[in-house]
Write a protein that holds these residues in place. Structure first.
Motif, PDB file in Angstrom:
ATOM      1  N   SER A  88      50.651  18.667 121.978  1.00 63.35           N
ATOM      2  CA  SER A  88      51.352  17.375 121.966  1.00 63.35           C
ATOM      3  C   SER A  88      51.718  16.985 120.545  1.00 63.35           C
ATOM      4  CB  SER A  88      50.531  16.294 122.647  1.00 63.35           C
ATOM      5  OG  SER A  88      49.161  16.531 122.607  1.00 63.35           O
ATOM      6  N   ALA A  89      51.239  17.749 119.565  1.00 65.50           N
ATOM      7  CA  ALA A  89      51.640  17.542 118.168  1.00 65.50           C
ATOM      8  C   ALA A  89      51.387  18.836 117.399  1.00 65.50           C
ATOM      9  CB  ALA A  89      50.840  16.400 117.544  1.00 65.50           C
ATOM     10  N   PHE A  90      52.181  19.043 116.349  1.00 63.76           N
ATOM     11  CA  PHE A  90      52.055  20.264 115.541  1.00 63.76           C
ATOM     12  C   PHE A  90      51.769  19.909 114.090  1.00 63.76           C
ATOM     13  CE2 PHE A  90      54.853  21.370 119.058  1.00 63.76           C
ATOM     14  CZ  PHE A  90      54.299  22.566 119.511  1.00 63.76           C
ATOM     15  N   LEU A  91      50.804  20.609 113.506  1.00 61.18           N
ATOM     16  CA  LEU A  91      50.552  20.518 112.067  1.00 61.18           C
ATOM     17  C   LEU A  91      50.946  21.860 111.470  1.00 61.18           C
ATOM     18  CD1 LEU A  91      46.965  19.061 111.395  1.00 61.18           C
ATOM     19  CD2 LEU A  91      49.160  17.917 111.190  1.00 61.18           C
ATOM     20  N   VAL A  92      51.914  21.866 110.575  1.00 61.07           N
ATOM     21  CA  VAL A  92      52.305  23.111 109.917  1.00 61.07           C
ATOM     22  C   VAL A  92      51.798  23.028 108.470  1.00 61.07           C
ATOM     23  CG1 VAL A  92      54.218  24.607 109.249  1.00 61.07           C
ATOM     24  CG2 VAL A  92      54.301  23.380 111.422  1.00 61.07           C
ATOM     25  N   VAL A  93      50.901  23.969 108.134  1.00 66.78           N
ATOM     26  CA  VAL A  93      50.133  23.882 106.888  1.00 66.78           C
ATOM     27  C   VAL A  93      50.598  24.921 105.877  1.00 66.78           C
ATOM     28  CG1 VAL A  93      47.796  24.000 105.907  1.00 66.78           C
ATOM     29  CG2 VAL A  93      48.119  23.135 108.225  1.00 66.78           C
ATOM     30  N   TYR A  94      50.648  24.529 104.602  1.00 69.01           N
ATOM     31  CA  TYR A  94      50.822  25.499 103.518  1.00 69.01           C
ATOM     32  C   TYR A  94      49.920  25.096 102.372  1.00 69.01           C
ATOM     33  CZ  TYR A  94      53.813  22.027 101.184  1.00 69.01           C
ATOM     34  OH  TYR A  94      54.291  20.877 100.588  1.00 69.01           O
ATOM     35  N   SER A  95      49.797  25.992 101.407  1.00 66.04           N
ATOM     36  CA  SER A  95      49.023  25.699 100.204  1.00 66.04           C
ATOM     37  C   SER A  95      49.996  25.381  99.083  1.00 66.04           C
ATOM     38  CB  SER A  95      48.167  26.919  99.841  1.00 66.04           C
ATOM     39  OG  SER A  95      47.808  26.855  98.468  1.00 66.04           O
ATOM     40  N   ILE A  96      49.789  24.243  98.421  1.00 63.58           N
ATOM     41  CA  ILE A  96      50.702  23.853  97.329  1.00 63.58           C
ATOM     42  C   ILE A  96      50.598  24.830  96.152  1.00 63.58           C
ATOM     43  CG2 ILE A  96      50.618  21.386  97.921  1.00 63.58           C
ATOM     44  CD1 ILE A  96      48.996  21.514  94.934  1.00 63.58           C
ATOM     45  N   ALA A  97      49.542  25.659  96.143  1.00 64.67           N
ATOM     46  CA  ALA A  97      49.321  26.587  95.038  1.00 64.67           C
ATOM     47  C   ALA A  97      49.760  28.015  95.372  1.00 64.67           C
ATOM     48  CB  ALA A  97      47.839  26.585  94.650  1.00 64.67           C
ATOM     49  N   GLU A  98      50.301  28.215  96.571  1.00 67.46           N
ATOM     50  CA  GLU A  98      50.733  29.557  96.976  1.00 67.46           C
ATOM     51  C   GLU A  98      52.106  29.472  97.634  1.00 67.46           C
ATOM     52  OE1 GLU A  98      46.447  31.258  98.299  1.00 67.46           O
ATOM     53  OE2 GLU A  98      46.879  29.131  98.216  1.00 67.46           O
ATOM     54  N   ARG A  99      53.122  29.751  96.838  1.00 66.07           N
ATOM     55  CA  ARG A  99      54.517  29.600  97.280  1.00 66.07           C
ATOM     56  C   ARG A  99      54.817  30.328  98.588  1.00 66.07           C
ATOM     57  NH1 ARG A  99      59.176  26.789  96.718  1.00 66.07           N
ATOM     58  NH2 ARG A  99      58.408  26.264  94.652  1.00 66.07           N
ATOM     59  N   HIS A 100      54.216  31.527  98.753  1.00 68.85           N
ATOM     60  CA  HIS A 100      54.564  32.289  99.961  1.00 68.85           C
ATOM     61  C   HIS A 100      54.119  31.562 101.231  1.00 68.85           C
ATOM     62  CE1 HIS A 100      50.362  33.690  99.756  1.00 68.85           C
ATOM     63  NE2 HIS A 100      50.506  33.994 101.027  1.00 68.85           N
ATOM     64  N   THR A 101      53.094  30.729 101.128  1.00 67.75           N
ATOM     65  CA  THR A 101      52.648  29.999 102.324  1.00 67.75           C
ATOM     66  C   THR A 101      53.640  28.881 102.669  1.00 67.75           C
ATOM     67  OG1 THR A 101      51.246  28.413 101.102  1.00 67.75           O
ATOM     68  CG2 THR A 101      50.206  30.466 101.836  1.00 67.75           C
ATOM     69  N   PHE A 102      54.304  28.350 101.643  1.00 72.01           N
ATOM     70  CA  PHE A 102      55.360  27.344 101.871  1.00 72.01           C
ATOM     71  C   PHE A 102      56.564  28.013 102.538  1.00 72.01           C
ATOM     72  CE2 PHE A 102      59.041  24.828 100.232  1.00 72.01           C
ATOM     73  CZ  PHE A 102      58.743  23.628 100.856  1.00 72.01           C
ATOM     74  N   ASP A 103      56.955  29.164 102.001  1.00 76.40           N
ATOM     75  CA  ASP A 103      58.066  29.918 102.601  1.00 76.40           C
ATOM     76  C   ASP A 103      57.738  30.268 104.054  1.00 76.40           C
ATOM     77  OD1 ASP A 103      59.211  29.766 100.100  1.00 76.40           O
ATOM     78  OD2 ASP A 103      58.534  31.766  99.484  1.00 76.40           O
ATOM     79  N   GLY A 104      56.458  30.524 104.300  1.00 76.38           N
ATOM     80  CA  GLY A 104      56.024  30.908 105.643  1.00 76.38           C
ATOM     81  C   GLY A 104      56.093  29.775 106.657  1.00 76.38           C
ATOM     82  N   CYS A 105      56.314  28.543 106.216  1.00 74.09           N
ATOM     83  CA  CYS A 105      56.382  27.407 107.149  1.00 74.09           C
ATOM     84  C   CYS A 105      57.659  27.421 107.963  1.00 74.09           C
ATOM     85  CB  CYS A 105      56.317  26.076 106.396  1.00 74.09           C
ATOM     86  SG  CYS A 105      54.700  25.728 105.719  1.00 74.09           S
ATOM     87  N   GLN A 106      58.727  27.908 107.351  1.00 72.74           N
ATOM     88  CA  GLN A 106      60.056  27.824 107.958  1.00 72.74           C
ATOM     89  C   GLN A 106      60.096  28.367 109.394  1.00 72.74           C
ATOM     90  OE1 GLN A 106      62.762  27.045 105.499  1.00 72.74           O
ATOM     91  NE2 GLN A 106      64.299  26.819 107.069  1.00 72.74           N
ATOM     92  N   PRO A 107      59.603  29.599 109.630  1.00 73.26           N
ATOM     93  CA  PRO A 107      59.656  30.115 111.008  1.00 73.26           C
ATOM     94  C   PRO A 107      58.902  29.226 111.998  1.00 73.26           C
ATOM     95  CG  PRO A 107      58.950  31.839 109.466  1.00 73.26           C
ATOM     96  CD  PRO A 107      59.067  30.582 108.680  1.00 73.26           C
ATOM     97  N   TYR A 108      57.809  28.625 111.565  1.00 68.67           N
ATOM     98  CA  TYR A 108      57.056  27.734 112.461  1.00 68.67           C
ATOM     99  C   TYR A 108      57.856  26.476 112.763  1.00 68.67           C
ATOM    100  CZ  TYR A 108      53.054  30.724 111.929  1.00 68.67           C
ATOM    101  OH  TYR A 108      52.226  31.814 111.972  1.00 68.67           O
ATOM    102  N   LEU A 109      58.467  25.912 111.731  1.00 61.73           N
ATOM    103  CA  LEU A 109      59.269  24.706 111.929  1.00 61.73           C
ATOM    104  C   LEU A 109      60.435  25.020 112.864  1.00 61.73           C
ATOM    105  CD1 LEU A 109      59.186  23.566 108.200  1.00 61.73           C
ATOM    106  CD2 LEU A 109      58.010  22.442 110.092  1.00 61.73           C
ATOM    107  N   GLU A 110      60.988  26.213 112.700  1.00 62.18           N
ATOM    108  CA  GLU A 110      62.100  26.631 113.563  1.00 62.18           C
ATOM    109  C   GLU A 110      61.662  26.719 115.024  1.00 62.18           C
ATOM    110  OE1 GLU A 110      65.334  27.373 112.998  1.00 62.18           O
ATOM    111  OE2 GLU A 110      65.274  26.985 110.836  1.00 62.18           O
ATOM    112  N   VAL A 111      60.574  27.436 115.295  1.00 60.99           N
ATOM    113  CA  VAL A 111      60.190  27.624 116.702  1.00 60.99           C
ATOM    114  C   VAL A 111      59.780  26.301 117.340  1.00 60.99           C
ATOM    115  CG1 VAL A 111      59.512  30.064 116.572  1.00 60.99           C
ATOM    116  CG2 VAL A 111      57.770  28.309 116.319  1.00 60.99           C
ATOM    117  N   VAL A 112      59.121  25.453 116.571  1.00 58.82           N
ATOM    118  CA  VAL A 112      58.684  24.172 117.134  1.00 58.82           C
ATOM    119  C   VAL A 112      59.893  23.311 117.480  1.00 58.82           C
ATOM    120  CG1 VAL A 112      57.548  21.988 116.580  1.00 58.82           C
ATOM    121  CG2 VAL A 112      56.408  24.144 116.054  1.00 58.82           C
ATOM    122  N   THR A 113      60.885  23.278 116.611  1.00 59.53           N
ATOM    123  CA  THR A 113      62.038  22.421 116.887  1.00 59.53           C
ATOM    124  C   THR A 113      62.971  23.061 117.926  1.00 59.53           C
ATOM    125  OG1 THR A 113      62.955  23.250 114.820  1.00 59.53           O
ATOM    126  CG2 THR A 113      62.112  21.033 114.787  1.00 59.53           C
TER     127      THR A 113
END
Ligand code: GDP
Ligand code: MG
Length: 182
Positions: A88-113
């Motif tokens: 009923s809700a999604f938390l998409v997490v990344y680490s502010i100290a690891e750029r690749h984890t931020f880049d990795g959010c995009q596919p999750y945001l895509e599938v959720v939306t």
């Protein structure tokens, strides 16, 4: 799904809210989940372990059973059906100290939306920058986080799983509030 089960006597059972925690391995999903559930920071958690936990919470004076699915995808949102219909809700997490984890959010945001059908409102989405205790090693600015969240119609927060409990609790409670609004 967020729901309120009715019991025979006309009383309502506590509402329920299912929160799926998504993101690249190493972003701190398990640490945040454990922090929310136990108020403690666990430094090493098995990266392949995926589980769903339940906690009785009170959000804005109303009881709610919060179920948290701490996911452990190996390679992006593969097999995402297991949480897309459930949450009923999604938390998409990344680490502010690891750029690749931020880049990795995009596919999750895509599938959720993409998953949400036009006729039904999209389940609430929160983009969460974790590890703000690592400020010295920051690779992703707050502005970038805000921009990415707004592009997908989500809320944005920054926290640290190893610092104070309340900001972490606040994020999960915000997910419940947003789900209640749907
Ligand atoms: P997951 O793969 O997304 O579940 O990530 P984990 O929760 O297993 O965390 C990955 C690594 O980051 C572990 O070594 C954690 O101890 C560390 N970690 C998680 N959250 C934080 C945080 O807020 N600050 C710092 N400094 N380390 C963290
Ligand atoms: Mg994990």
């Amino acid at each position: 799904m967020f729901g309120r089960a009715r019991t025979g006597g006309g009383l309502s059972a506590p509402a329920e809210c299912n929160v799926a925690v998504l993101g690249t391995t190493g972003s701190g999903k398990s640490a945040l989940t454990v922090k929310f559930l136990t108020k403690r920071f666990i430094t090493e958690y098995h990266p392949d372990l995926e589980d769903t936990y339940s906690s009785e919470e009170t959000v804005d004076q109303q009881p709610v059973i919060v179920r948290v699915m701490d996911t452990a995808d190996q390679d992006g949102p593969v097999g995402c059906e297991r949480y897309l219909g459930w949450a009923s809700a999604f938390l998409v997490v990344y680490s502010i100290a690891e750029r690749h984890t931020f880049d990795g959010c995009q596919p999750y945001l895509e599938v959720v939306t993409l998953h949400s059908r036009p006729e039904t409102p999209q389940p609430p989405l929160i983009l969460l920058g974790n590890k703000v205790d690592m400020e010295r090693y920051r690779q992703v600015s707050r502005c970038e986080g805000v921009a990415l969240a707004s592009r997908y119609g989500g809320l944005f927060f920054e926290v640290s799983a190893c610092r104070d409990f309340l900001p972490v609790q606040q994020v999960f409670h915000e997910a419940v509030r947003e789900a209640r609004r749907e």
